[in-house]
Design a protein around this motif. Structure first.
Motif, PDB file in Angstrom:
ATOM      1  N   CYS A 113       9.704   5.017   1.228  1.00 51.64           N
ATOM      2  CA  CYS A 113       9.844   6.102   0.509  1.00 51.64           C
ATOM      3  C   CYS A 113      11.278   6.650   0.485  1.00 51.64           C
ATOM      4  N   ARG A 114      12.164   6.355   1.428  1.00 55.50           N
ATOM      5  CA  ARG A 114      13.504   6.788   1.406  1.00 55.50           C
ATOM      6  C   ARG A 114      14.295   5.981   0.312  1.00 55.50           C
ATOM      7  N   GLN A 115      14.052   4.510   0.175  1.00 58.59           N
ATOM      8  CA  GLN A 115      14.735   3.740  -0.843  1.00 58.59           C
ATOM      9  C   GLN A 115      14.340   4.157  -2.151  1.00 58.59           C
ATOM     10  N   SER A 116      13.108   4.423  -2.391  1.00 54.12           N
ATOM     11  CA  SER A 116      12.743   5.055  -3.702  1.00 54.12           C
ATOM     12  C   SER A 116      12.987   6.355  -4.270  1.00 54.12           C
ATOM     13  N   LEU A 117      13.402   7.016  -3.074  1.00 54.05           N
ATOM     14  CA  LEU A 117      13.835   8.732  -3.371  1.00 54.05           C
ATOM     15  C   LEU A 117      15.361   8.529  -3.614  1.00 54.05           C
ATOM     16  N   MET A 118      16.054   7.606  -3.133  1.00 57.08           N
ATOM     17  CA  MET A 118      17.558   7.586  -3.010  1.00 57.08           C
ATOM     18  C   MET A 118      17.987   7.646  -4.772  1.00 57.08           C
ATOM     19  N   LEU A 135      16.707  17.693   5.035  1.00 61.08           N
ATOM     20  CA  LEU A 135      15.653  17.741   3.784  1.00 61.08           C
ATOM     21  C   LEU A 135      15.127  18.990   3.530  1.00 61.08           C
ATOM     22  N   PHE A 136      15.017  19.932   4.187  1.00 62.25           N
ATOM     23  CA  PHE A 136      14.583  21.248   3.653  1.00 62.25           C
ATOM     24  C   PHE A 136      15.634  21.916   3.128  1.00 62.25           C
ATOM     25  N   MET A 137      16.836  21.543   3.252  1.00 66.24           N
ATOM     26  CA  MET A 137      17.907  22.337   2.294  1.00 66.24           C
ATOM     27  C   MET A 137      18.152  21.364   0.962  1.00 66.24           C
ATOM     28  N   MET A 138      17.383  20.576   0.692  1.00 64.41           N
ATOM     29  CA  MET A 138      17.636  19.860  -0.688  1.00 64.41           C
ATOM     30  C   MET A 138      17.019  20.508  -1.652  1.00 64.41           C
ATOM     31  N   ARG A 139      17.634  20.411  -2.950  1.00 63.91           N
ATOM     32  CA  ARG A 139      17.108  20.865  -4.364  1.00 63.91           C
ATOM     33  C   ARG A 139      16.966  19.608  -5.130  1.00 63.91           C
ATOM     34  N   LEU A 140      15.694  18.936  -5.040  1.00 62.02           N
ATOM     35  CA  LEU A 140      15.322  17.843  -5.885  1.00 62.02           C
ATOM     36  C   LEU A 140      14.388  18.316  -6.757  1.00 62.02           C
ATOM     37  N   ASN A 141      14.638  17.941  -8.111  1.00 57.00           N
ATOM     38  CA  ASN A 141      13.931  18.095  -9.240  1.00 57.00           C
ATOM     39  C   ASN A 141      13.311  16.906  -9.604  1.00 57.00           C
ATOM     40  N   LEU A 142      12.020  16.676  -8.875  1.00 58.05           N
ATOM     41  CA  LEU A 142      11.415  15.538  -9.173  1.00 58.05           C
ATOM     42  C   LEU A 142      10.072  15.871  -9.888  1.00 58.05           C
ATOM     43  N   THR A 143      10.094  14.545 -10.821  1.00 52.29           N
ATOM     44  CA  THR A 143       9.093  14.698 -11.813  1.00 52.29           C
ATOM     45  C   THR A 143       7.838  13.912 -11.200  1.00 52.29           C
ATOM     46  N   PHE A 200       1.051  -1.188   0.069  1.00 50.58           N
ATOM     47  CA  PHE A 200       0.053   0.136  -0.020  1.00 50.58           C
ATOM     48  C   PHE A 200       0.921   1.257   0.107  1.00 50.58           C
ATOM     49  N   ALA A 201       1.866   1.073   0.717  1.00 49.72           N
ATOM     50  CA  ALA A 201       2.937   2.623   0.719  1.00 49.72           C
ATOM     51  C   ALA A 201       3.634   2.648  -0.368  1.00 49.72           C
ATOM     52  N   GLY A 202       3.740   1.452  -1.119  1.00 47.63           N
ATOM     53  CA  GLY A 202       4.416   1.686  -2.389  1.00 47.63           C
ATOM     54  C   GLY A 202       3.574   2.193  -3.516  1.00 47.63           C
ATOM     55  N   SER A 203       2.271   1.936  -3.542  1.00 51.68           N
ATOM     56  CA  SER A 203       1.367   2.381  -4.583  1.00 51.68           C
ATOM     57  C   SER A 203       1.237   3.865  -4.008  1.00 51.68           C
ATOM     58  N   LEU A 204       1.112   4.125  -2.897  1.00 52.39           N
ATOM     59  CA  LEU A 204       0.822   5.551  -2.411  1.00 52.39           C
ATOM     60  C   LEU A 204       2.066   6.510  -2.890  1.00 52.39           C
ATOM     61  N   ILE A 205       3.171   5.884  -2.537  1.00 52.41           N
ATOM     62  CA  ILE A 205       4.522   6.757  -2.951  1.00 52.41           C
ATOM     63  C   ILE A 205       4.704   7.137  -4.530  1.00 52.41           C
ATOM     64  N   ASP A 206       4.016   5.856  -5.372  1.00 60.02           N
ATOM     65  CA  ASP A 206       4.284   6.351  -6.699  1.00 60.02           C
ATOM     66  C   ASP A 206       3.266   6.998  -7.214  1.00 60.02           C
ATOM     67  N   ARG A 207       2.129   7.523  -6.293  1.00 61.12           N
ATOM     68  CA  ARG A 207       1.090   8.357  -6.812  1.00 61.12           C
ATOM     69  C   ARG A 207       1.255  10.020  -6.627  1.00 61.12           C
ATOM     70  N   TYR A 208       2.134   9.969  -5.449  1.00 58.76           N
ATOM     71  CA  TYR A 208       2.349  11.358  -5.108  1.00 58.76           C
ATOM     72  C   TYR A 208       3.669  11.846  -4.994  1.00 58.76           C
ATOM     73  N   ASP A 209       4.001  12.846  -4.048  1.00 58.69           N
ATOM     74  CA  ASP A 209       5.392  13.720  -4.332  1.00 58.69           C
ATOM     75  C   ASP A 209       6.140  12.791  -3.057  1.00 58.69           C
ATOM     76  N   ARG A 210       6.963  12.145  -3.383  1.00 64.27           N
ATOM     77  CA  ARG A 210       7.836  11.102  -2.427  1.00 64.27           C
ATOM     78  C   ARG A 210       8.665  11.848  -1.430  1.00 64.27           C
ATOM     79  N   TYR A 211       8.986  13.249  -1.901  1.00 64.56           N
ATOM     80  CA  TYR A 211       9.905  13.805  -1.075  1.00 64.56           C
ATOM     81  C   TYR A 211       8.958  14.507   0.065  1.00 64.56           C
ATOM     82  N   LYS A 212       7.761  15.081  -0.168  1.00 67.64           N
ATOM     83  CA  LYS A 212       6.745  15.540   0.759  1.00 67.64           C
ATOM     84  C   LYS A 212       6.358  14.274   1.664  1.00 67.64           C
ATOM     85  N   ILE A 213       6.095  13.179   1.009  1.00 71.16           N
ATOM     86  CA  ILE A 213       5.805  12.035   1.931  1.00 71.16           C
ATOM     87  C   ILE A 213       7.077  11.785   2.889  1.00 71.16           C
ATOM     88  N   LEU A 214       8.184  11.943   2.563  1.00 73.81           N
ATOM     89  CA  LEU A 214       9.218  11.789   3.474  1.00 73.81           C
ATOM     90  C   LEU A 214       9.334  12.716   4.643  1.00 73.81           C
TER      91      LEU A 214
END
Length: 407
Positions: A123-128, A187-195, A64-78
């Motif tokens: 979330c952490r693993q998929s964001l790496m 986390l707040f200092m990161m500059r991620l360009n997520l699609t 369930f967590a994997g499906s949720l993370i693929d639907r939304y912004d994983r950085y915000k979820i983290l």
């Protein structure tokens, strides 16, 4: 140095430093919770229950967590999982600081942490993969992350032991609460360009089914997940019996048990450093085979060890084999999953890895009670070797089929 090459990426460096502090706090809390529960109750059953409820949500909730993370912004979820984890740590710290020693509440908060972890770890693993610009450096980043985790596994309990003896349990819980501050700042200092994909119109249940179909359709992913699932259910839980080895088989004390933990940690760090030096992900399947065989064989030798020194040596080798196995499988799944399915693929890895361990701990405990701890570890090693042989046979069969198809 090439071993630290993924730290040249700003986002991963921030993640690495923040998580390093947070994980030490997490292990401090885990150690303090175990000590507190056993000190207050003297019950091994309640001690096991705390460990069980902190891990079992991964078995149920990870897909369930994997499906949720693929639907939304994983950085915000983290960010959300880290904030909620901090609140959970704060609630536990307040409970102990005001000496409200309520065991059901402690168990409930451990369950809450387990639920958070089911989402947080996936979330952490998929964001790496998003933190490393050159995907060739992803295996190095995963290996460094594993090294960090195992160093925290050594440093956290050691620091907790000093704080427990000098100041009491509340300092460990407060320390874990404060450890979330640096990870949130990083986390707040990161500059991620997520699609971020457009929100799916499909229900979460359809997404779950899609993730299952994707994973089962890819035989490479499926075989890796099955192998780590078998290992987590029957082999990795051998560590549950190490207090018995330390106290009863080798007539030691808590200090002796700490040597077993440190030996496994040392082997894991050595293995993670080897994985960090890999220049390519081409040999991950072969590494998985060799590591799994080393893991199974070293457990059998550990169970037969006649002296403490020999047992500690093979404990180090088990840590090496276990870490190489999990790290290579984790890296394979991350590098062989398509981006839109990566969260769901990793969630099945987390489910098979973390979710099976609590059930495996109960199984090996029953086996040790029925046949003795040495035989239980021997059986675990034997199952590990059989699983490795089955995995190798399957891969050989798949490769042979591919060669025939090209002829």
């Amino acid at each position: 140095m090439s071993i630290f090459r993924s730290l040249k990426y700003r986002n991963f460096k921030l993640f690495f430093y923040g998580q390093s502090i947070s994980l030490i706090g997490t292990w401090m809390q885990k150690t303090a919770v175990s000590w507190l529960v056993y000190r207050l109750t003297g019950s091994a059953l309640l001690l096991g229950l705390v460990g069980f409820v902190s891990l079992i949500p991964s078995l149920i909730l990870s897909p369930f967590a994997g499906s949720l993370i693929d639907r939304y912004d994983r950085y915000k979820i983290l960010v959300i999982t880290q904030v909620v984890s901090m609140l959970q740590a704060g609630a536990l710290a307040a409970l102990i600081f005001f000496e409200y020693y309520n065991i059901p509440m402690i168990i409930a908060l451990s369950l809450v942490q387990g639920i958070i972890n089911a989402f947080d770890v996936t979330c952490r693993q998929s964001l790496m993969v998003e933190m490393v610009d050159n995907k060739e450096d992803l295996p190095n980043a995963i290996a460094l992350n594993s090294t960090m985790t195992n160093l925290a596994r050594i440093a956290g309990p050691a620091l907790a032991g000093m704080l427990l003896s000098a100041f009491g349990e509340d300092f460990c819980f407060i320390g874990n609460f404060l450890s979330y501050i640096p990870v949130l700042l990083c986390l707040f200092m990161m500059r991620l360009n997520l699609t971020v994909s457009a929100p799916s119109q499909k229900s979460i249940w359809v997404e779950l089914e899609g993730g299952f179909r994707y994973v089962t359709a890819d035989k490479g992913l499926t075989s890796m997940i099955i192998l780590i699932g078998i290992s987590s259910l029957f082999v990795i839980p051998f560590n549950t019996l190490m207090p018995i080895f330390a106290k009863d088989i080798f007539n030691g004390s808590a200090k002796t048990f700490s040597w077993f933990e440190s030996a496994a940690g040392l082997g894991s760090v050595a293995s993670a450093m080897y994985m960090a030096n890999l220049k390519s992900s081409r040999f991950l399947v072969k590494i998985t085979m060799v590591a799994s065989a080393i893991f199974g064989a070293s457990l059998i030798f550990l169970s037969l060890s006649g002296t403490l020194a020999v047992a500690l040596f093979f404990m180090t080798i088990t840590g090496l084999g276990m870490m190489a196995q999990t790290s290579s499988i984790n890296t394979y799944i991350q590098t062989h999953s398509i981006p839109e399915m990566r969260g769901r693929a990793i969630s099945y890895f987390v489910m098979a890895y973390q979710g099976m361990i609590p059930i495996g701990s109960l199984l090996i405990g029953w086996t040790a009670n029925a046949f003795g701890p040495r035989m239980a570890v021997t059986i675990a090693g034997g199952i590990g070797l059989l699983a490795t042989a089955g995995f190798m046979f399957y891969k050989h069969k798949v490769n042979a089929t591919k060669h025939l198809a090209f002829e």
